[in-house]
Design a protein around this motif. Structure first.
Motif, PDB file in Angstrom:
ATOM      1  N   TRP A 245       0.851  -1.188   0.000  1.00 27.55           N
ATOM      2  CA  TRP A 245       0.000   0.000   0.000  1.00 27.55           C
ATOM      3  C   TRP A 245       0.881   1.231   0.000  1.00 27.55           C
ATOM      4  O   TRP A 245       2.065   1.150   0.266  1.00 27.55           O
ATOM      5  N   ARG A 246       0.269   2.365  -0.251  1.00 30.81           N
ATOM      6  CA  ARG A 246       0.966   3.633  -0.076  1.00 30.81           C
ATOM      7  C   ARG A 246       0.770   4.069   1.370  1.00 30.81           C
ATOM      8  O   ARG A 246      -0.351   4.054   1.877  1.00 30.81           O
ATOM      9  N   TYR A 247       1.856   4.431   2.009  1.00 32.30           N
ATOM     10  CA  TYR A 247       1.831   4.892   3.389  1.00 32.30           C
ATOM     11  C   TYR A 247       2.405   6.299   3.424  1.00 32.30           C
ATOM     12  O   TYR A 247       3.382   6.600   2.748  1.00 32.30           O
ATOM     13  N   THR A 248       1.783   7.162   4.220  1.00 29.12           N
ATOM     14  CA  THR A 248       2.251   8.527   4.368  1.00 29.12           C
ATOM     15  C   THR A 248       2.837   8.680   5.762  1.00 29.12           C
ATOM     16  O   THR A 248       2.241   8.248   6.746  1.00 29.12           O
ATOM     17  N   PHE A 249       4.011   9.284   5.831  1.00 31.18           N
ATOM     18  CA  PHE A 249       4.701   9.507   7.096  1.00 31.18           C
ATOM     19  C   PHE A 249       4.759  10.992   7.387  1.00 31.18           C
ATOM     20  O   PHE A 249       4.821  11.821   6.481  1.00 31.18           O
TER      21      PHE A 249
ATOM     22  N   VAL B   5       5.136   6.906   0.479  1.00 32.64           N
ATOM     23  CA  VAL B   5       5.951   5.873  -0.156  1.00 32.64           C
ATOM     24  C   VAL B   5       5.110   4.607  -0.327  1.00 32.64           C
ATOM     25  O   VAL B   5       4.268   4.301   0.511  1.00 32.64           O
ATOM     26  N   LEU B   6       5.341   3.881  -1.420  1.00 31.52           N
ATOM     27  CA  LEU B   6       4.712   2.584  -1.649  1.00 31.52           C
ATOM     28  C   LEU B   6       5.588   1.523  -1.000  1.00 31.52           C
ATOM     29  O   LEU B   6       6.781   1.439  -1.289  1.00 31.52           O
TER      30      LEU B   6
ATOM     31  N   ALA C 156       0.178   7.251   8.328  1.00 30.92           N
ATOM     32  CA  ALA C 156      -1.216   7.062   7.930  1.00 30.92           C
ATOM     33  C   ALA C 156      -1.224   6.116   6.730  1.00 30.92           C
ATOM     34  O   ALA C 156      -0.275   6.083   5.946  1.00 30.92           O
ATOM     35  N   VAL C 157      -2.280   5.358   6.599  1.00 29.80           N
ATOM     36  CA  VAL C 157      -2.430   4.468   5.452  1.00 29.80           C
ATOM     37  C   VAL C 157      -2.989   5.286   4.296  1.00 29.80           C
ATOM     38  O   VAL C 157      -3.947   6.038   4.462  1.00 29.80           O
TER      39      VAL C 157
END
Length: 115
Positions: free
Chosen positions: A34-38, A71-72, A98-99
């Motif tokens: 998944w794409r995750y946002t930091f 990032v993926l 966050a997802v």
């Protein structure tokens, strides 16, 4: 390097430390691709790397400021590294995720906070 308290904490006694760098590393286990946002909220600057690649680079000297990077990630283990530096005055570093892709602060889950 040995494990040490966040600068400014001397057995529960607050000390005004300036001009330091911290490095935190961990293994991040991802179950689903998944794409995750930091999110990094830092005073002063910070760099977040995952598997050796920059996700967030904040090279400024400023009061607490939020930086976000997405990032993926494939399933499995990923090396996460957070560098944060303090120039002078107040010090803070916060890491969250966050997802999916987002910039809505209420969607982030804190991973660590130190001040």
């Amino acid at each position: 390097a040995p494990q040490e308290a966040y600068p400014g904490d001397r057995n529960g006694r607050i000390v005004n430390d300036d001009h330091f760098l911290i490095q935190a590393t961990a293994t991040l286990l991802v179950r689903d691709a998944w794409r995750y946002t930091f999110l990094v909220n830092a005073d002063d600057g910070a760099r977040l790397r995952i598997d050796g690649k920059d996700v967030i680079v904040d090279d400024g000297i400023h009061p607490p400021q939020v930086s976000i990077g997405t990032v993926l990630l494939a399933p499995g283990e990923h090396l996460i590294e957070l560098l944060a530096y303090e120039d002078g005055g107040f010090a803070r570093v916060e890491l969250g995720y966050a997802v999916g892709e987002t910039n809505k602060l209420e969607q982030f889950v804190p991973l660590a906070v130190a001040e």
